[in-house]
Design an enzyme around this catalytic site. Structure first.
Site, mmCIF file in Angstrom:
data_model
loop_
_atom_site.group_PDB
_atom_site.id
_atom_site.type_symbol
_atom_site.label_atom_id
_atom_site.label_comp_id
_atom_site.label_asym_id
_atom_site.label_seq_id
_atom_site.Cartn_x
_atom_site.Cartn_y
_atom_site.Cartn_z
ATOM 1 N N LYS A 161 23.816 29.702 -2.707
ATOM 2 C CA LYS A 161 22.375 29.645 -2.427
ATOM 3 C C LYS A 161 21.726 30.871 -3.044
ATOM 4 O O LYS A 161 22.382 31.885 -3.251
ATOM 5 C CB LYS A 161 22.130 29.658 -0.906
ATOM 6 C CG LYS A 161 20.784 29.130 -0.509
ATOM 7 C CD LYS A 161 20.793 27.620 -0.413
ATOM 8 C CE LYS A 161 19.488 27.080 0.104
ATOM 9 N NZ LYS A 161 19.609 25.676 0.524
HETATM 10 P P1 NAD Z 1 9.147 22.694 0.875
HETATM 11 O O1 NAD Z 1 8.773 23.975 0.261
HETATM 12 O O2 NAD Z 1 9.012 21.450 0.080
HETATM 13 O O3 NAD Z 1 8.349 22.494 2.257
HETATM 14 C C1 NAD Z 1 8.372 23.449 3.282
HETATM 15 C C2 NAD Z 1 7.403 23.001 4.355
HETATM 16 O O4 NAD Z 1 7.540 23.879 5.476
HETATM 17 C C3 NAD Z 1 5.931 23.080 3.916
HETATM 18 O O5 NAD Z 1 5.219 21.978 4.470
HETATM 19 C C4 NAD Z 1 5.456 24.377 4.564
HETATM 20 O O6 NAD Z 1 4.062 24.387 4.828
HETATM 21 C C5 NAD Z 1 6.247 24.332 5.859
HETATM 22 N N1 NAD Z 1 6.356 25.649 6.485
HETATM 23 C C6 NAD Z 1 6.669 26.829 5.900
HETATM 24 N N2 NAD Z 1 6.620 27.804 6.831
HETATM 25 C C7 NAD Z 1 6.269 27.224 7.999
HETATM 26 C C8 NAD Z 1 6.046 27.692 9.313
HETATM 27 N N3 NAD Z 1 6.178 28.985 9.605
HETATM 28 N N4 NAD Z 1 5.686 26.785 10.274
HETATM 29 C C9 NAD Z 1 5.538 25.475 9.985
HETATM 30 N N5 NAD Z 1 5.756 24.976 8.758
HETATM 31 C C10 NAD Z 1 6.111 25.835 7.789
HETATM 32 O O7 NAD Z 1 10.675 22.887 1.358
HETATM 33 P P2 NAD Z 1 11.759 21.740 1.613
HETATM 34 O O8 NAD Z 1 12.522 21.562 0.359
HETATM 35 O O9 NAD Z 1 11.139 20.604 2.307
HETATM 36 O O10 NAD Z 1 12.749 22.511 2.618
HETATM 37 C C11 NAD Z 1 12.516 22.546 4.028
HETATM 38 C C12 NAD Z 1 13.822 22.907 4.728
HETATM 39 O O11 NAD Z 1 14.832 21.935 4.399
HETATM 40 C C13 NAD Z 1 14.427 24.252 4.340
HETATM 41 O O12 NAD Z 1 15.099 24.795 5.447
HETATM 42 C C14 NAD Z 1 15.448 23.878 3.266
HETATM 43 O O13 NAD Z 1 16.468 24.839 3.128
HETATM 44 C C15 NAD Z 1 15.971 22.581 3.849
HETATM 45 N N6 NAD Z 1 16.609 21.688 2.877
HETATM 46 C C16 NAD Z 1 15.935 21.226 1.793
HETATM 47 C C17 NAD Z 1 16.572 20.340 0.927
HETATM 48 C C18 NAD Z 1 15.868 19.741 -0.261
HETATM 49 O O14 NAD Z 1 16.438 18.826 -0.885
HETATM 50 N N7 NAD Z 1 14.671 20.147 -0.601
HETATM 51 C C19 NAD Z 1 17.906 19.960 1.151
HETATM 52 C C20 NAD Z 1 18.548 20.444 2.287
HETATM 53 C C21 NAD Z 1 17.893 21.299 3.144
#
Ligand code: NAD
Length: 416
Positions: A100
């Site tokens: 990561k």
């Molecule tokens: P993203 O950047 O697309 O979206 C993040 C979202 O979280 C946004 O809507 C943002 O406004 C919101 N956010 C940020 N801080 C916040 C807070 N303090 N309170 C409420 N909302 C908040 O990111 P993503 O890719 O959707 O990732 C989200 C989570 O999922 C992370 O933990 C990431 O590690 C995990 N994840 C993502 C993937 C992937 O394929 N993108 C895969 C596995 C895990």
């Protein structure tokens, strides 16, 4: 966050009865890289950022893991998240290890040009330690297909045409159909299993979701398509609710335009953090870590929690929820749909020719590969029971080891 992931790791290791030597090897990252990224901003001023890449374990294949752009990104975050990636790839049994990384920048305050340059600097400084057979980045918080395309392009300047260096690319740049929504689809699939466990139907349930980025919005759309009501959604700027169910397609369109759910006209506004205590059957934290903590755990009303985000529940909150009989589907299983489809994209990229595929194919493959028939009530007993049980299961493919845990051991032994 590192301490928390260590806590869960030790619990799983206890369940597995792992000897101390193997615990030490499995916990420690094999490489930690920290780079200084200097760019000229749009006003001609020098800006410094720090980039991180932690490569945790490569026993099961090349390392794979997201790249996060967020001011809170640091070495500990990268290490904790890299560790989770190793267990996640093992649970779904894709032949990847875990890594990561990220950059401690705030994309909301940067232009596209600045993001492009900082991304290319990161590749320039890490090109010797990433690669299609070494370590493969992918999208995470605040990174997307466009950023992945920049990475492929920059890396290919040094190494020659290398689509397999990064996953989650635009379709035209050798990306995979369905990768964008794969993590959300995985969330929907494990929720389906959780509902069976609790004897509930899609039409019975209301759902609250924190985060409306890639994972939150795709989960919302796919869960709403099954007939569930998404009654509340919150992001970093605020929340929006509708007891009859939010119109998710309209909300997605709104969020694409305004980059937040705040202000959406199809519901009532509320204070974002209240989402955790929302009166809904299912809670999906899909934003950042430490969303459910000792401070707000008492107010949690959902009796199913599906961890779309990585590390959203602190150990103390987790223990309190388990005691209350709340079913928690842990991150390493709940959000593993993304890494599963990442494997399909990577396999296409390194095999040439690229198979165009279709959503139906990808979704069919995801269902086929994704863990099925798991006894989720057992998962709820202790978060890391999930790891232990998956690692103790026979792999689907016939290999000369009994369990993936044994494979770790054998790999470590045979590579010295
Ligand atoms: P993203 O950047 O697309 O979206 C993040 C979202 O979280 C946004 O809507 C943002 O406004 C919101 N956010 C940020 N801080 C916040 C807070 N303090 N309170 C409420 N909302 C908040 O990111 P993503 O890719 O959707 O990732 C989200 C989570 O999922 C992370 O933990 C990431 O590690 C995990 N994840 C993502 C993937 C992937 O394929 N993108 C895969 C596995 C895990």
């Amino acid at each position: 966050m590192l301490e928390e992931s260590h806590y869960y790791f030790q619990k799983a290791a206890d369940v597995l009865g792992l000897e101390d030597r193997l615990r030490e090897i499995l916990w420690s990252p094999i490489r930690t890289v920290k780079v200084d990224l200097v760019i000229d901003d749009d006003n001609g001023r020098l800006q410094h950022y720090q980039g991180f890449r932690v490569q945790h374990n490569r026993s099961r294949g090349p390392m794979k893991g997201g790249l996060r752009y967020h001011p809170s990104m640091d070495e500990d975050h990268a290490a904790a998240l890299a560790n989770l990636m190793t267990w996640k790839t093992a649970i779904v049994d894709v032949p990847f290890g875990g890594a990561k990384g990220g950059i401690n920048c705030d994309p909301s305050k940067m232009s596209e040009r600045e993001l492009n340059i900082v991304t290319r600097r990161f590749v320039e400084q890490t090109k010797e330690v990433i690669g299609p057979t070494i370590d493969i980045p992918a999208p995470d918080v605040n990174t997307n297909a466009k950023v992945m395309g920049w990475i492929m392009d920059e890396y290919s300047k040094y190494a020659g045409f290398s689509p397999g260096v990064v996953i989650g690319k635009p379709l035209e740049l050798f990306g995979s159909v369905g990768r964008d929504e794969a993590t959300g689809r995985g969330v929907m699939i494990v929720l389906e299993e959780a509902l069976k466990d609790r004897g509930k139907a899609w039409s019975d349930i209301s759902v609250a979701i924190q985060g409306f980025g890639n994972v939150g919005s795709n989960s919302a759309r796919l869960i709403a398509e099954q007939g569930a009501r998404i009654v509340a959604v919150a992001d970093h700027l605020g929340g929006i609710s509708n007891e009859d169910g939010l119109d998710i397609d309209a909300l997605v369109a709104w969020a694409e335009e305004y980059r937040t759910v705040k202000g959406f006209p199809g519901g009532k506004a509320f204070n974002g953090p209240d989402i955790i205590n929302w009166d809904a059957d299912v809670l999906i934290p899909a934003a950042l870590e430490d969303a459910i903590t000792e401070e707000n755990v008492e107010g949690v009303k959902a009796d199913i929690i599906v961890e779309g985000a990585n590390g959203p529940t602190s150990p103390a909150a987790h223990e309190a929820l388990v005691k209350r009989g709340v079913l928690i589907v842990p991150d390493i299983l709940a959000n593993a749909g993304g890494v599963t489809v990442s494997y399909f994209e990577w396999a296409q990229n390194i095999q040439h020719p690229w198979q165009r595929g279709s959503n139906e194919n990808t979704n069919g493959l995801l269902r086929q590969y994704f863990p099925k028939g798991m006894d989720l009530s057992e998962v709820s007993q202790a978060k890391l029971n999930a790891i232990a049980r998956r690692l103790n299961e026979r792999p689907r493919k016939t290999l000369n080891f009994e369990t993936p845990a044994e494979r770790f051991n054998q790999c470590v032994a045979s590579t010295g």
